[in-house]
Design a protein around this motif. Structure first.
Motif, PDB file in Angstrom:
ATOM      1  N   ILE A   6       0.832  -1.164   0.073  1.00 13.44           N
ATOM      2  CA  ILE A   6      -0.185   0.068  -0.152  1.00 13.44           C
ATOM      3  C   ILE A   6       0.977   1.235  -0.126  1.00 13.44           C
ATOM      4  O   ILE A   6       1.795   1.258   0.848  1.00 13.44           O
ATOM      5  N   ALA A   7       0.724   1.977  -1.058  1.00 13.01           N
ATOM      6  CA  ALA A   7       1.649   3.284  -1.099  1.00 13.01           C
ATOM      7  C   ALA A   7       0.930   4.460  -1.435  1.00 13.01           C
ATOM      8  O   ALA A   7      -0.292   4.311  -1.692  1.00 13.01           O
ATOM      9  N   GLY A   8       1.570   5.532  -1.186  1.00 14.43           N
ATOM     10  CA  GLY A   8       1.126   6.892  -1.319  1.00 14.43           C
ATOM     11  C   GLY A   8       1.860   8.089  -0.656  1.00 14.43           C
ATOM     12  O   GLY A   8       2.648   7.486   0.186  1.00 14.43           O
ATOM     13  N   PRO A   9       1.830   9.077  -1.104  1.00 12.63           N
ATOM     14  CA  PRO A   9       2.391  10.324  -0.174  1.00 12.63           C
ATOM     15  C   PRO A   9       2.186  10.216   1.196  1.00 12.63           C
ATOM     16  O   PRO A   9       0.970   9.761   1.549  1.00 12.63           O
ATOM     17  N   PRO A  10       2.875  10.778   2.136  1.00 14.38           N
ATOM     18  CA  PRO A  10       2.520  10.994   3.527  1.00 14.38           C
ATOM     19  C   PRO A  10       1.254  11.800   3.575  1.00 14.38           C
ATOM     20  O   PRO A  10       1.072  12.806   2.995  1.00 14.38           O
ATOM     21  N   GLY A  11       0.191  11.374   4.343  1.00  8.19           N
ATOM     22  CA  GLY A  11      -0.701  11.958   4.574  1.00  8.19           C
ATOM     23  C   GLY A  11      -1.855  11.419   3.507  1.00  8.19           C
ATOM     24  O   GLY A  11      -3.209  11.782   3.465  1.00  8.19           O
ATOM     25  N   SER A  12      -1.701  10.419   2.804  1.00  6.69           N
ATOM     26  CA  SER A  12      -2.672   9.888   1.759  1.00  6.69           C
ATOM     27  C   SER A  12      -3.567   8.846   2.535  1.00  6.69           C
ATOM     28  O   SER A  12      -4.444   8.554   1.956  1.00  6.69           O
ATOM     29  N   GLY A  13      -3.322   8.392   3.513  1.00  6.24           N
ATOM     30  CA  GLY A  13      -4.224   7.693   4.232  1.00  6.24           C
ATOM     31  C   GLY A  13      -3.774   5.865   4.344  1.00  6.24           C
ATOM     32  O   GLY A  13      -4.651   5.112   4.665  1.00  6.24           O
ATOM     33  N   LYS A  14      -2.532   5.893   4.108  1.00  8.57           N
ATOM     34  CA  LYS A  14      -1.966   4.405   4.207  1.00  8.57           C
ATOM     35  C   LYS A  14      -2.230   3.540   5.421  1.00  8.57           C
ATOM     36  O   LYS A  14      -2.905   2.670   5.433  1.00  8.57           O
ATOM     37  N   GLY A  15      -1.963   4.230   6.649  1.00  6.66           N
ATOM     38  CA  GLY A  15      -2.319   3.668   7.917  1.00  6.66           C
ATOM     39  C   GLY A  15      -3.603   3.401   8.116  1.00  6.66           C
ATOM     40  O   GLY A  15      -4.082   2.125   8.790  1.00  6.66           O
ATOM     41  N   THR A 154      10.227   8.214  -4.038  1.00  8.74           N
ATOM     42  CA  THR A 154       9.402   6.988  -4.289  1.00  8.74           C
ATOM     43  C   THR A 154       8.567   6.682  -5.587  1.00  8.74           C
ATOM     44  O   THR A 154       8.185   5.619  -5.837  1.00  8.74           O
ATOM     45  N   VAL A 155       7.989   7.966  -6.199  1.00  6.77           N
ATOM     46  CA  VAL A 155       7.263   7.742  -7.434  1.00  6.77           C
ATOM     47  C   VAL A 155       7.838   7.099  -8.538  1.00  6.77           C
ATOM     48  O   VAL A 155       7.328   6.186  -9.209  1.00  6.77           O
ATOM     49  N   PRO A 156       9.229   6.975  -8.686  1.00  5.64           N
ATOM     50  CA  PRO A 156       9.929   6.026  -9.458  1.00  5.64           C
ATOM     51  C   PRO A 156       9.475   4.638  -9.348  1.00  5.64           C
ATOM     52  O   PRO A 156       9.425   3.914 -10.336  1.00  5.64           O
ATOM     53  N   ILE A 157       9.241   4.327  -8.178  1.00  8.60           N
ATOM     54  CA  ILE A 157       8.782   2.803  -7.699  1.00  8.60           C
ATOM     55  C   ILE A 157       7.431   2.527  -8.632  1.00  8.60           C
ATOM     56  O   ILE A 157       7.234   1.321  -8.999  1.00  8.60           O
ATOM     57  N   ILE A 158       6.567   3.255  -8.898  1.00  6.58           N
ATOM     58  CA  ILE A 158       5.221   3.172  -9.880  1.00  6.58           C
ATOM     59  C   ILE A 158       5.501   2.654 -11.073  1.00  6.58           C
ATOM     60  O   ILE A 158       4.972   1.600 -11.458  1.00  6.58           O
ATOM     61  N   GLU A 159       6.643   3.187 -11.626  1.00 10.18           N
ATOM     62  CA  GLU A 159       6.980   2.910 -12.946  1.00 10.18           C
ATOM     63  C   GLU A 159       7.685   1.386 -13.049  1.00 10.18           C
ATOM     64  O   GLU A 159       7.223   0.713 -13.704  1.00 10.18           O
ATOM     65  N   HIS A 160       8.364   1.056 -11.837  1.00  8.40           N
ATOM     66  CA  HIS A 160       8.893  -0.245 -11.686  1.00  8.40           C
ATOM     67  C   HIS A 160       7.825  -1.274 -11.614  1.00  8.40           C
ATOM     68  O   HIS A 160       7.866  -2.272 -12.184  1.00  8.40           O
ATOM     69  N   TYR A 161       6.738  -0.924 -10.909  1.00  8.43           N
ATOM     70  CA  TYR A 161       5.592  -1.718 -10.655  1.00  8.43           C
ATOM     71  C   TYR A 161       4.733  -1.926 -12.116  1.00  8.43           C
ATOM     72  O   TYR A 161       4.004  -3.006 -12.224  1.00  8.43           O
ATOM     73  N   LYS A 162       4.645  -0.709 -12.666  1.00  7.83           N
ATOM     74  CA  LYS A 162       3.671  -0.654 -13.760  1.00  7.83           C
ATOM     75  C   LYS A 162       4.395  -1.642 -14.687  1.00  7.83           C
ATOM     76  O   LYS A 162       3.556  -2.516 -15.376  1.00  7.83           O
ATOM     77  N   LYS A 163       5.745  -1.903 -14.992  1.00 11.85           N
ATOM     78  CA  LYS A 163       6.301  -2.569 -15.874  1.00 11.85           C
ATOM     79  C   LYS A 163       6.138  -3.965 -15.656  1.00 11.85           C
ATOM     80  O   LYS A 163       5.900  -4.825 -16.487  1.00 11.85           O
ATOM     81  N   GLN A 164       5.862  -4.381 -14.415  1.00 11.13           N
ATOM     82  CA  GLN A 164       5.618  -5.834 -14.024  1.00 11.13           C
ATOM     83  C   GLN A 164       4.053  -6.150 -14.000  1.00 11.13           C
ATOM     84  O   GLN A 164       3.500  -7.119 -13.795  1.00 11.13           O
ATOM     85  N   GLY A 165       3.273  -5.102 -14.428  1.00 10.13           N
ATOM     86  CA  GLY A 165       1.940  -5.128 -14.692  1.00 10.13           C
ATOM     87  C   GLY A 165       1.166  -5.360 -13.067  1.00 10.13           C
ATOM     88  O   GLY A 165       0.017  -6.102 -13.107  1.00 10.13           O
ATOM     89  N   LYS A 166       1.793  -4.649 -12.093  1.00 14.94           N
ATOM     90  CA  LYS A 166       1.432  -5.130 -10.900  1.00 14.94           C
ATOM     91  C   LYS A 166       0.776  -3.851 -10.009  1.00 14.94           C
ATOM     92  O   LYS A 166       0.459  -3.913  -8.764  1.00 14.94           O
ATOM     93  N   PHE A 167       0.694  -2.574 -10.766  1.00 13.58           N
ATOM     94  CA  PHE A 167       0.434  -1.372 -10.223  1.00 13.58           C
ATOM     95  C   PHE A 167      -1.064  -1.063 -10.358  1.00 13.58           C
ATOM     96  O   PHE A 167      -1.516  -1.354 -11.713  1.00 13.58           O
ATOM     97  N   VAL A 168      -1.734  -0.624  -9.610  1.00 11.24           N
ATOM     98  CA  VAL A 168      -3.091  -0.257  -9.503  1.00 11.24           C
ATOM     99  C   VAL A 168      -3.478   1.158  -8.586  1.00 11.24           C
ATOM    100  O   VAL A 168      -2.559   1.347  -7.853  1.00 11.24           O
ATOM    101  N   SER A 169      -3.940   2.313  -9.089  1.00 13.04           N
ATOM    102  CA  SER A 169      -4.338   3.257  -8.168  1.00 13.04           C
ATOM    103  C   SER A 169      -5.617   3.377  -7.839  1.00 13.04           C
ATOM    104  O   SER A 169      -6.597   3.253  -8.532  1.00 13.04           O
ATOM    105  N   VAL A 170      -6.092   3.979  -6.699  1.00 13.60           N
ATOM    106  CA  VAL A 170      -7.305   4.582  -6.175  1.00 13.60           C
ATOM    107  C   VAL A 170      -7.345   5.792  -5.655  1.00 13.60           C
ATOM    108  O   VAL A 170      -6.337   6.387  -5.355  1.00 13.60           O
ATOM    109  N   ASP A 171      -8.551   6.546  -5.977  1.00 12.20           N
ATOM    110  CA  ASP A 171      -8.829   7.782  -5.423  1.00 12.20           C
ATOM    111  C   ASP A 171      -9.027   7.925  -3.757  1.00 12.20           C
ATOM    112  O   ASP A 171      -9.904   7.348  -3.346  1.00 12.20           O
ATOM    113  N   SER A 172      -8.068   8.628  -3.134  1.00  9.91           N
ATOM    114  CA  SER A 172      -7.790   8.671  -1.708  1.00  9.91           C
ATOM    115  C   SER A 172      -8.102  10.051  -1.293  1.00  9.91           C
ATOM    116  O   SER A 172      -7.534  10.415  -0.303  1.00  9.91           O
ATOM    117  N   SER A 173      -8.957  10.867  -2.049  1.00  8.79           N
ATOM    118  CA  SER A 173      -8.853  12.156  -1.631  1.00  8.79           C
ATOM    119  C   SER A 173     -10.309  12.615  -1.124  1.00  8.79           C
ATOM    120  O   SER A 173     -10.334  13.516  -0.421  1.00  8.79           O
TER     121      SER A 173
END
Ligand code: ADP
Length: 191
Positions: A6-15, A154-173
């Motif tokens: 579970i990833a996201g900027p500080p304050g995105s609600g990971k905890g 941390t954002v470069p990790i997104i590309e890393h897992y996109k290439k592996q087909g493992k990346f998804v994103s949800v709206d946490s606003s």
């Protein structure tokens, strides 16, 4: 065994999402931030080493968090699945996690990004500073520094897992329930 980041900027609600995911799906929650704060509270040698780094909002070394994570994974041989929260935070950490999980025979399945604008994160973190004892949340300068670190490291990790087909994103606003519904939609088919 199902391993999820579970990833996201500080304050995105990971905890908050991690807590809901543990309750609903029985993951073992591994938060490097929580582990480091526990060491600081205990006053251990590691805690003393990292205290000022966390207070500044800088990242501790890859080596420290990688060994915290691998020790904790090894401590739960019968786990149904691990939820990695706040880890990996650098490309080197992601590569170490991939290699480590590969060896366990249960490679990473999915990285779920909690997507939310910096301005919303900043407001949430400054409010959290008054509710919880988090010295890294107390002023706008430190919060912005953590957000900048997130974008550069941390954002470069997104590309890393996109290439592996493992990346998804949800709206946490919006609110935690709204986010959790989307997280559940991604998880249910693979559980
Ligand atoms: P947040 O996402 O709100 O910044 P965390 O609890 O995940 O909160 O992290 C708090 C702090 O702990 C970070 O700013 C950093 O100093 C340290 N930290 C946590 N995880 C890592 C990691 N994977 N690599 C390096 N430093 C970390």
């Amino acid at each position: 065994m199902l391993n999820i980041i579970i990833a996201g900027p500080p304050g995105s609600g990971k905890g908050t999402q991690a807590k809901l995911m543990v309750e609903a799906f029985g993951f073992i929650h591994l938060s490097t931030g929580d582990m480091l704060r526990r060491e600081i509270e205990l006053g251990s040698p590691l805690g003393k080493e990292v205290e000022s780094i966390l207070a500044r909002g800088d990242l501790v070394s890859d080596q420290i968090v990688i060994s915290l994570i691998s020790n904790n994974v090894n401590a739960h041989p019968r786990a149904r699945g691990f939820l990695f929260d706040g880890f990996p935070r650098t490309l080197a950490q992601a590569q170490a996690l991939d290699a480590f999980l590969e060896k366990t025979g249960h490679p990473l399945r999915m990285m779920i990004l909690l997507d939310v604008d910096d301005s919303v994160c900043e407001t949430r973190l400054l409010r959290r500073a008054t509710l919880e004892n988090r010295p890294d949340d107390t002023d706008a300068l430190r919060v912005r520094h953590r957000l900048a670190t997130y974008h550069s490291q941390t954002v470069p990790i997104i590309e890393h897992y996109k290439k592996q087909g493992k990346f998804v994103s949800v709206d946490s606003s919006k609110n935690p329930e709204y986010t959790f519904n989307q997280v559940s939609e991604w998880l249910k088919p693979i559980l």
